[in-house]
Enzyme design. Sequence first.
Site, short mmCIF file in Angstrom:
data_model
loop_
_atom_site.label_atom_id
_atom_site.label_comp_id
_atom_site.label_asym_id
_atom_site.label_seq_id
_atom_site.Cartn_x
_atom_site.Cartn_y
_atom_site.Cartn_z
N GLU A 29 0.96 -1.23 -0.02
CA GLU A 29 0.03 -0.01 0.05
C GLU A 29 0.86 1.10 0.01
OE1 GLU A 29 -2.33 -0.80 3.56
OE2 GLU A 29 -3.14 -2.75 2.74
N GLU A 60 -4.33 -6.38 2.85
CA GLU A 60 -3.21 -7.25 3.64
C GLU A 60 -3.23 -8.68 2.85
OE1 GLU A 60 -4.70 -5.11 5.21
OE2 GLU A 60 -3.33 -3.41 5.29
N PHE A 83 1.98 -1.30 8.47
CA PHE A 83 2.20 -1.31 9.86
C PHE A 83 2.07 -2.51 10.41
CE2 PHE A 83 1.21 3.42 9.24
CZ PHE A 83 1.92 3.80 10.30
N ASP A 85 0.97 -3.62 12.69
CA ASP A 85 -0.64 -3.42 13.33
C ASP A 85 -1.66 -4.05 12.35
OD1 ASP A 85 0.02 -1.64 15.90
OD2 ASP A 85 1.35 -1.31 14.16
N TYR A 86 -1.35 -3.89 10.99
CA TYR A 86 -2.23 -4.25 9.95
C TYR A 86 -1.96 -5.41 9.37
CZ TYR A 86 -3.31 0.72 10.92
OH TYR A 86 -3.46 1.75 11.43
N ILE A 87 -1.00 -6.26 9.76
CA ILE A 87 -0.86 -7.74 9.22
C ILE A 87 -1.80 -8.74 9.70
CG2 ILE A 87 0.81 -8.69 11.07
CD1 ILE A 87 2.75 -9.26 9.08
N PRO A 89 -4.82 -8.86 9.04
CA PRO A 89 -5.90 -9.44 7.87
C PRO A 89 -5.11 -10.49 7.08
CG PRO A 89 -6.15 -7.45 8.14
CD PRO A 89 -4.82 -7.65 8.98
N HIS A 129 -0.62 1.65 15.83
CA HIS A 129 0.72 1.96 14.86
C HIS A 129 1.96 1.70 15.64
CE1 HIS A 129 -2.42 4.69 13.44
NE2 HIS A 129 -2.05 4.46 12.08
C1 LIG Z 1 -5.93 -2.65 7.99
C2 LIG Z 1 -5.35 -1.41 7.62
N1 LIG Z 1 -4.40 -1.31 6.62
C3 LIG Z 1 -3.97 -0.22 6.34
C4 LIG Z 1 -4.07 0.83 6.97
C5 LIG Z 1 -3.32 2.30 6.83
N2 LIG Z 1 -4.35 3.39 6.26
C6 LIG Z 1 -4.83 4.39 7.04
S1 LIG Z 1 -6.07 4.98 6.20
C7 LIG Z 1 -5.50 4.24 4.81
C8 LIG Z 1 -6.29 4.84 3.63
C9 LIG Z 1 -7.87 4.52 3.48
O1 LIG Z 1 -8.38 5.22 2.29
P1 LIG Z 1 -9.91 5.00 2.14
O2 LIG Z 1 -10.46 4.05 2.75
O3 LIG Z 1 -10.17 5.58 0.87
O4 LIG Z 1 -10.37 6.37 3.43
P2 LIG Z 1 -10.38 7.97 3.20
O5 LIG Z 1 -9.01 8.05 4.07
O6 LIG Z 1 -9.95 8.24 2.03
O7 LIG Z 1 -11.18 8.49 3.81
C10 LIG Z 1 -4.66 3.33 5.01
C11 LIG Z 1 -4.03 2.57 3.91
C12 LIG Z 1 -5.08 0.78 8.14
N3 LIG Z 1 -5.34 1.85 8.90
N4 LIG Z 1 -5.72 -0.26 8.31
#
Ligand SMILES: Cc1ncc(C[n+]2csc(CCOP(=O)(O)OP(=O)(O)O)c2C)c(N)n1
Lengths: 339, 339, 413, 413
Positions: A29, A60, A83, A85-87, A89, A129
């Site tokens: 990502e 993920e 992160f 913390d997001y592993i 899934p 995080h």
């Molecule tokens: C499971 C997970 N993976 C990655 C992240 C890191 N992360 C936080 S916000 C984000 C982007 C999200 O985009 P979107 O769903 O379009 O929402 P927006 O921020 O545009 O409102 C990411 C990749 C996370 N919080 N949780």
Amino acid sequence: MPTMNMVQALNSAMDVMLQRDPRVVVLGEDVGYFGGVFRVTDGLQKKHGAHRVLDTPIAEGGIVGTSVGMCANGLRPVAEIQFADYIYPAYDQIVSEVARLRYRSAAAFTAPLTIRTPCGGGIRGGQTHSQSPEGVFAHVSGIKTVMPSNPHDAKGMLIAAIEDDDPVIFFEPKRIYNGPFDGEPDKPAESWVGHPSAEVPEGYYTVPLGQAAITRAGSALSVITYGTMVHVCLAAVQALGLDAEVVDVRSMMPLDIDTIAASVSKTGRCLIVHEATRFGGFGAELSASIQERCFWHLEAPIMRVAGWDTPYPHAFEWEYFPGKRRVMNALRKLMAEAV
Amino acid sequence: MPTMNMVQALNSAMDVMLQRDPRVVVLGEDVGYFGGVFRVTDGLQKKHGAHRVLDTPIAEGGIVGTSVGMCANGLRPVAEIQFADYIYPAYDQIVSEVARLRYRSAAAFTAPLTIRTPCGGGIRGGQTHSQSPEGVFAHVSGIKTVMPSNPHDAKGMLIAAIEDDDPVIFFEPKRIYNGPFDGEPDKPAESWVGHPSAEVPEGYYTVPLGQAAITRAGSALSVITYGTMVHVCLAAVQALGLDAEVVDVRSMMPLDIDTIAASVSKTGRCLIVHEATRFGGFGAELSASIQERCFWHLEAPIMRVAGWDTPYPHAFEWEYFPGKRRVMNALRKLMAEAV
Amino acid sequence: MSVSKLHVPAVPARPGERPDFSYVRLSAAGEVARPAPDVAVADTAPLAESLVRVLDDSGQAVGPWNPKLAPEQLLTGLRLMLLTRLFDERMQRTQRQGRITFYVRSLGEEAVSVAAAMALAERDMLFPSYRNQGLHVARGMSLVDLMCQLLSNSHDMCRGRQLPVMYHSVPHRLFSISGNLATQFPQAVGWAMAAAIKGESDIAAAWIGEGSTAAADFHHALTFAKVYRAPVILNIVNNQWAISTFQGYAGGEQRSFAARGPGIGLAGLRVDGNDFLAVHAATAWAAERARSGHGATVLELVTYRAGAHSTSDDPSRYRSREEVEQWPLGDPIARLAQHLEREGVWDEERHAALVAELEQHVAAAWREAISHGTLTEGPKLDPALMFEDVFKELPAHLREQRDELLAEISASE
Amino acid sequence: MSVSKLHVPAVPARPGERPDFSYVRLSAAGEVARPAPDVAVADTAPLAESLVRVLDDSGQAVGPWNPKLAPEQLLTGLRLMLLTRLFDERMQRTQRQGRITFYVRSLGEEAVSVAAAMALAERDMLFPSYRNQGLHVARGMSLVDLMCQLLSNSHDMCRGRQLPVMYHSVPHRLFSISGNLATQFPQAVGWAMAAAIKGESDIAAAWIGEGSTAAADFHHALTFAKVYRAPVILNIVNNQWAISTFQGYAGGEQRSFAARGPGIGLAGLRVDGNDFLAVHAATAWAAERARSGHGATVLELVTYRAGAHSTSDDPSRYRSREEVEQWPLGDPIARLAQHLEREGVWDEERHAALVAELEQHVAAAWREAISHGTLTEGPKLDPALMFEDVFKELPAHLREQRDELLAEISASE
Ligand SMILES: Cc1ncc(C[n+]2csc(CCOP(=O)(O)OP(=O)(O)O)c2C)c(N)n1
Ligand SMILES: Cc1ncc(C[n+]2csc(CCOP(=O)(O)OP(=O)(O)O)c2C)c(N)n1
Ligand SMILES: [Mg+2]
Ligand SMILES: [Mg+2]
């Protein structure tokens, strides 16, 4: 030799491998055009192309699942989980597929995949995080789990991981991306410049996985630790003026128990330190394994300093983090134990 | 008092709670009309209705995710994961949501959810029907993790889990669903009939979580174990005629370390036995915790007998399974250690 | 508590009830149009709700989807389907006799695998579920090899580590089967992405059951396939049942599974899975689409699980025994045989002879397979193999554990 | 290696490039038909690809989706959107000054939350993402409470345990926000299933970003909602970006996100997310559908993330600065204000006065909030709280750890 911080060292490792080996691809990502939220993949897409450095959907499990398929088609993916913390899934694909594929197919299919992920606290990232989940990977048969503590190891170990024919979970302690950290948040941030481990060759080299490092030799007691806590422990040892041996585990699996046990057999005292929560954490395996091998040499109980057994709390970061003071308290207590 | 096997005892626990508490619902793959692949929910849908005993889509993450939402709307779901080997797709919802919800919302929202899942080997289920992943849950702050070893505990602990205001992962050692098992596959299968722990009250009662049980009192050494291995250990102890104390851990978190440490302090020797793979498994935490508390009483190193650190191999089930012989070897070795 | 408003999906018939298959939306054979394989995704939406069929009730091949295969190809297809079925039958009996621990038949679903394998190129990579043995048979794997896996004997390709039916073959380009549902779906997409990255023209194909579409990995697969336009065919085998739960529990009520394709921007086709010709034609169409850079297709193959879920299952507990007779799409082998008879290249006699020949072939293979041992009788695999292939090299801790086991074994001998 | 064939999704404009929003398929205001809320799923397929709009370019409310709200309601909507924006602005500045550690604005997306909250009943349960603060504002949570959470101070509803913006409120029926994307989606469905099980008529609504639709939990939510016909509204906020990745990386190329609904058998509506009236009308429609037992709706709200992803982000590294001006659907506050002016109930003067009033309100709240302390200055939370709420009762091991920490602290004082 150039000086690199950990971000640059990791970036260089991937750059070198993308250059050397056409099978290497990098995905995750925000790793592509943007270069990653910690800039670890900065510039790689521009240099190596959008078909080798891929931005991915936010899934993920999909990142790891497709990586397994890429392996089956001859590639060597380096997947970033933004992160640690997001592993979770991706946990099923990691445990049930990545870790099992070689075994279940009698090596007909393998998963020479590297999963990089920033871990650990100390950056005011709150509970999603800051986690250190190495323990729930080290327990899983079939994957290697490693964590470097400085730029030189980071680059050499990442190249070794990418070249390894087994899957590797590569934890990056993000608190020390830009400089070593001794656990005292109020001091000005340090940089890697001037640190001996920040001298990093530009080109290809490896630091073999599965080997612990004696970061500081000593004879009064052994401190067994890894990641950010290596630096905290060094600072605590120094503050107390102890002749401690500090061992950087570096690789949880395979574990270099010989080096660790030799140290503890020599010193007779052992403190284990990690950021992850204590209960059932990797420190427990260290303690159990050391005890099994060194029982007759132990002059005091093996002790553990670790994250408290709570989620990582945003406001109480420095009460939570196992900092210098807590390590010093433990060291004092350990040295005070009578035989 | 009626005799029940573990399947009946667990079924009865859910039946009692569906009857007593309108907030209780049962859900999972094949648990409804069919009554579950192990028949543990047999008859419950017929008796309590299809809106309280739900067949679900095959999505473990969805089962747990929707269960969290049900909790927020006042229900108390009892979710079945068909095999513990299939719990990993739910790992994110369990670690990041179920375990964290109370903490992150300062108890505004909670997840009084019970997740039942059959675990362990000995049924020729191969690597995806035999795993014992309790270690990767016990390490996670915010969930309770338990495993009964007999029908009486199974029913009482399941009722306690359903009533508990915290989430509980409830592991069911499937090898002993229908009878105790001493680790000798060639002997005719035993039934629970006649076993004292198979006398199970029909109605409501609880066995509190967080308490270990002294299954056999003794003074020569302590065997710390749980699940199917309780029976294997009893058989091994008996075969050797040792005056061993056998402690059934029952609850990994909260861990009744006081009972365990008291036993080891008394006997001075300790063997830890579980089916899960050894490296980084729950036995490591037991060993570390016991060593910290009992160091000055130990007359020999704490030893572990566990599953080998490989995936669970179909053909080598009985070479893999930590059976009576392996436990006996360890007991002999432990008793032979000189002070 | 008030009366529940929760919707509970309907089931055609529980034991003792009369089955009602009116929910299965049928198209007449030949009725559905066949657009060019590079058709826009949106234009496949109607295809995803109709049913591509070639064989009509009289066994005639009709309409634009008729792949017009040569008789030899059809005969090969019949032979492979029959071989798959006879192999299944024999292995099922073997399990009942206790010679193997577990088995999964594909009874009634043979066309889904055999026709697909025949429509794909040899270099295309296949990611099967546990119910696609027709792929292994059609790709020419030796029955002896398959049986040795089932027996976990000394010739077991998995070295004793897998439950029966979890085959693989590198030379036949068949990926290792997993006991965890749906994991192969994103893997197939990743394989296809790698093919595209390398600029190669091989494609991947994967199969899962309709019940497994609820799993996370199904969604990962579709998403990644869409985003990168991966050259892959994503087959959903809708055999109506997932152990005891009916396809409505995976979202099949009033909506096809093929519609998941257009829903996310992939082509979708709903196909009569018991019509060898239709499966062949649809697979060839999807393969052409993928190979020419137009991306993935979600293929729903409508079929019926005529037997138990596995040898551990007893379907009479949860579904009507009459269902299988009422199933509106018949049996794939009978239907292809009928077609061939109609074409004048087949008759009952030849059929009986073929059955006899294939039964002998299976029996001979079985004799050879058990000569390599069984799970309980020698020659057996060396238990030390248990510690190999966890990693490429045997690490120290596994060496220690292996030695401990070998000492334990030799002490007890 | 040959030339790669991997498709890489297009992006409207990287830094320095001219944005091209031609990919955003628009419908004219008033153009899209409004079927009854109990319409068959299949008939929503066209709605999922068109764009429900009420406000035309001149600010007139037109067409069948016009919710015909009373002027007071519209004025309330304007006020709440403006309050949300001013609150955001102030908190953003506060973060820049180092008083809070992290912040996420909803700039440009205020209608998505505020209009939805106003269209739902008070007892309906909301499952927000981190970018739906308009829900909290519209449900009447006190700004002081929100700010105390941002400050992790002595009045923090989360007792210092969460990053800023991860609010919750039981009385306002706002579920606890998670830092893990998409987890709230199946939870909302479970809440709705529970309402149905209990025979109650409350519904649930959840929000996620378009990027998060790739996550497994998105699929779990849709599947369970479909199977049990759960009374829930599943909102996808398509603000075009997910940190640095464009909506094409979640599958948005040539296909709406709303189409995921019909793809799995749920109603789907694609809505102008910057049109307060359209969002209100679509939400009310979906709520009526859910409440009357016709199941869930997937609502795609087409909007634009006008600011950075969060205070940790710098979008100038990955997208053109011009994008925000070129965005074809304008700004939700400006558009509602224009409509109200046109209706004769609003003018620039009143607008300026409202801004001034709300800014004062925010400033006063901030003064009160910091009187309860900040992350770094007292009054502070008791560190012993760190060990509470892991479990309902404090277990022995946490008591020991707490005591160790307290001893450590008192020794150092
Ligand atoms: C499971 C997970 N993976 C990655 C992240 C890191 N992360 C936080 S916000 C984000 C982007 C999200 O985009 P979107 O769903 O379009 O929402 P927006 O921020 O545009 O409102 C990411 C990749 C996370 N919080 N949780
Ligand atoms: C992740 C996971 N969950 C549950 C199971 C148990 N299980 C095995 S097969 C099966 C049913 C699958 O049904 P379907 O996908 O329709 O395939 P079919 O058996 O009909 O071919 C289930 C629930 C599993 N193997 N993996
Ligand atoms: Mg099925
Ligand atoms: Mg977004």
